[in-house]
Design a protein around this motif. Structure first.
Motif, PDB file in Angstrom:
ATOM      1  N   ALA A  69       0.836  -1.207   0.000  1.00 53.52           N
ATOM      2  CA  ALA A  69       0.000   0.000   0.000  1.00 53.52           C
ATOM      3  C   ALA A  69       0.870   1.257   0.000  1.00 53.52           C
ATOM      4  O   ALA A  69       0.544   2.245  -0.672  1.00 53.52           O
ATOM      5  CB  ALA A  69      -0.941  -0.003   1.196  1.00 53.52           C
ATOM      6  N   ILE A  70       1.953   1.234   0.732  1.00 56.89           N
ATOM      7  CA  ILE A  70       2.870   2.382   0.739  1.00 56.89           C
ATOM      8  C   ILE A  70       3.410   2.636  -0.662  1.00 56.89           C
ATOM      9  O   ILE A  70       3.536   3.788  -1.091  1.00 56.89           O
ATOM     10  CB  ILE A  70       4.000   2.167   1.769  1.00 56.89           C
ATOM     11  N   LYS A  71       3.688   1.581  -1.410  1.00 61.42           N
ATOM     12  CA  LYS A  71       4.156   1.738  -2.795  1.00 61.42           C
ATOM     13  C   LYS A  71       3.081   2.382  -3.665  1.00 61.42           C
ATOM     14  O   LYS A  71       3.387   3.131  -4.579  1.00 61.42           O
ATOM     15  CB  LYS A  71       4.591   0.385  -3.358  1.00 61.42           C
ATOM     16  N   VAL A  72       1.829   2.101  -3.375  1.00 58.34           N
ATOM     17  CA  VAL A  72       0.717   2.709  -4.105  1.00 58.34           C
ATOM     18  C   VAL A  72       0.527   4.167  -3.688  1.00 58.34           C
ATOM     19  O   VAL A  72       0.299   5.041  -4.519  1.00 58.34           O
ATOM     20  CB  VAL A  72      -0.584   1.899  -3.885  1.00 58.34           C
ATOM     21  N   ASP A  81       1.960   6.246   9.881  1.00 58.34           N
ATOM     22  CA  ASP A  81       1.736   5.330  10.987  1.00 58.34           C
ATOM     23  C   ASP A  81       1.325   3.996  10.351  1.00 58.34           C
ATOM     24  O   ASP A  81       0.409   3.954   9.522  1.00 58.34           O
ATOM     25  CB  ASP A  81       0.613   5.885  11.872  1.00 58.34           C
ATOM     26  N   TRP A  82       2.022   2.918  10.703  1.00 52.41           N
ATOM     27  CA  TRP A  82       1.704   1.605  10.129  1.00 52.41           C
ATOM     28  C   TRP A  82       0.222   1.285  10.275  1.00 52.41           C
ATOM     29  O   TRP A  82      -0.381   0.646   9.422  1.00 52.41           O
ATOM     30  CB  TRP A  82       2.520   0.506  10.827  1.00 52.41           C
ATOM     31  N   ARG A  83      -0.365   1.711  11.386  1.00 54.49           N
ATOM     32  CA  ARG A  83      -1.758   1.364  11.669  1.00 54.49           C
ATOM     33  C   ARG A  83      -2.755   2.181  10.856  1.00 54.49           C
ATOM     34  O   ARG A  83      -3.949   1.911  10.882  1.00 54.49           O
ATOM     35  CB  ARG A  83      -2.027   1.508  13.164  1.00 54.49           C
ATOM     36  N   SER A  84      -2.265   3.174  10.102  1.00 60.27           N
ATOM     37  CA  SER A  84      -3.165   3.947   9.241  1.00 60.27           C
ATOM     38  C   SER A  84      -3.517   3.173   7.969  1.00 60.27           C
ATOM     39  O   SER A  84      -4.352   3.596   7.183  1.00 60.27           O
ATOM     40  CB  SER A  84      -2.564   5.310   8.904  1.00 60.27           C
ATOM     41  N   ILE A  85      -2.861   2.035   7.777  1.00 51.98           N
ATOM     42  CA  ILE A  85      -3.184   1.102   6.688  1.00 51.98           C
ATOM     43  C   ILE A  85      -3.595  -0.195   7.380  1.00 51.98           C
ATOM     44  O   ILE A  85      -2.779  -0.864   7.998  1.00 51.98           O
ATOM     45  CB  ILE A  85      -1.968   0.857   5.768  1.00 51.98           C
ATOM     46  N   CYS A  95     -10.557 -10.039   2.500  1.00 52.25           N
ATOM     47  CA  CYS A  95      -9.768  -8.946   3.056  1.00 52.25           C
ATOM     48  C   CYS A  95      -9.888  -7.697   2.192  1.00 52.25           C
ATOM     49  O   CYS A  95      -9.906  -7.774   0.965  1.00 52.25           O
ATOM     50  CB  CYS A  95      -8.298  -9.353   3.158  1.00 52.25           C
ATOM     51  N   THR A  96      -9.977  -6.568   2.863  1.00 57.77           N
ATOM     52  CA  THR A  96     -10.016  -5.259   2.215  1.00 57.77           C
ATOM     53  C   THR A  96      -9.046  -4.347   2.955  1.00 57.77           C
ATOM     54  O   THR A  96      -8.601  -4.667   4.065  1.00 57.77           O
ATOM     55  CB  THR A  96     -11.428  -4.640   2.258  1.00 57.77           C
ATOM     56  N   LEU A  97      -8.726  -3.213   2.350  1.00 55.98           N
ATOM     57  CA  LEU A  97      -7.883  -2.226   3.009  1.00 55.98           C
ATOM     58  C   LEU A  97      -8.745  -1.084   3.509  1.00 55.98           C
ATOM     59  O   LEU A  97      -9.645  -0.624   2.805  1.00 55.98           O
ATOM     60  CB  LEU A  97      -6.842  -1.646   2.041  1.00 55.98           C
ATOM     61  N   GLN A  98      -8.446  -0.625   4.704  1.00 53.16           N
ATOM     62  CA  GLN A  98      -9.093   0.559   5.250  1.00 53.16           C
ATOM     63  C   GLN A  98      -7.979   1.542   5.598  1.00 53.16           C
ATOM     64  O   GLN A  98      -7.060   1.207   6.346  1.00 53.16           O
ATOM     65  CB  GLN A  98      -9.903   0.210   6.495  1.00 53.16           C
ATOM     66  N   VAL A 131      -3.844  -2.936  -5.449  1.00 52.18           N
ATOM     67  CA  VAL A 131      -4.167  -2.254  -6.702  1.00 52.18           C
ATOM     68  C   VAL A 131      -5.156  -1.148  -6.377  1.00 52.18           C
ATOM     69  O   VAL A 131      -6.130  -1.365  -5.658  1.00 52.18           O
ATOM     70  CB  VAL A 131      -4.779  -3.230  -7.736  1.00 52.18           C
ATOM     71  N   ALA A 132      -4.864   0.041  -6.914  1.00 46.21           N
ATOM     72  CA  ALA A 132      -5.751   1.184  -6.675  1.00 46.21           C
ATOM     73  C   ALA A 132      -6.192   1.769  -8.007  1.00 46.21           C
ATOM     74  O   ALA A 132      -5.416   1.848  -8.963  1.00 46.21           O
ATOM     75  CB  ALA A 132      -5.026   2.252  -5.863  1.00 46.21           C
TER      76      ALA A 132
END
Length: 149
Positions: A69-72, A81-85, A95-98, A131-132
């Motif tokens: 996600a950071i690469k995106v 903050d790691w927990r923001s992903i 699974c989804t990303l929030q 993927v975004a």
């Protein structure tokens, strides 16, 4: 070669990452709850509960998802903050990303309108792909030659 837009005004960003399950297992052993609380949300930790190997595999896949996600998101000099992903797992196991905080702000700045994650682990390797789908500002769809006119 430039990538063609997915549809008018849309483009794709992707990121992938691999993590050694043993590295996450070692971090849990060495730093314990301090490591878990710094990197993972309560939901992520609960989703991976069980035997030590299952915990390490699940958390390693989630760590890979955060890196992908950071690469995106392409934060450049912006600390995240790691927990923001957060990898959210629903009752069906999907699974989804929030995103929250700075991660959400970066997604909004990039015009991300949808984001998807896939996780996997086998043996000592965990992997994730993010993927975004991004709304492209009109100036990004204009060729360099047209901008120079």
């Amino acid at each position: 070669m430039t990538a063609a837009p997915v549809a008018a005004g849309l483009r794709i960003r992707s990121g992938v990452d691999l993590v050694a399950v043993s590295d996450v297992d070692n971090a849990i052993t060495q730093f314990g709850q301090r490591y878990l609380d710094r990197v993972f949300t309560a939901h992520e930790i609960e989703s991976c509960a069980g035997l030590a190997q299952r915990v390490a595999e699940g958390l390693a896949a989630r760590f890979a998802a955060k890196e992908a996600a950071i690469k995106v998101l392409r934060p450049r000099d912006t600390p995240l903050d790691w927990r923001s992903i957060e990898v959210r797992r629903d009752a069906d196991g999907i699974c989804t990303l929030q995103l929250s905080g700075t991660a959400l702000l970066l997604a909004e700045q990039a015009g991300i309108v949808d984001i998807s994650v896939a996780l996997s682990h086998e043996g000592d390797i965990a992997t994730a792909m993010v993927v975004a789908l991004c709304a492209t500002p009109p100036e990004d769809l204009t060729s360099t030659t047209e901008r120079e006119k």
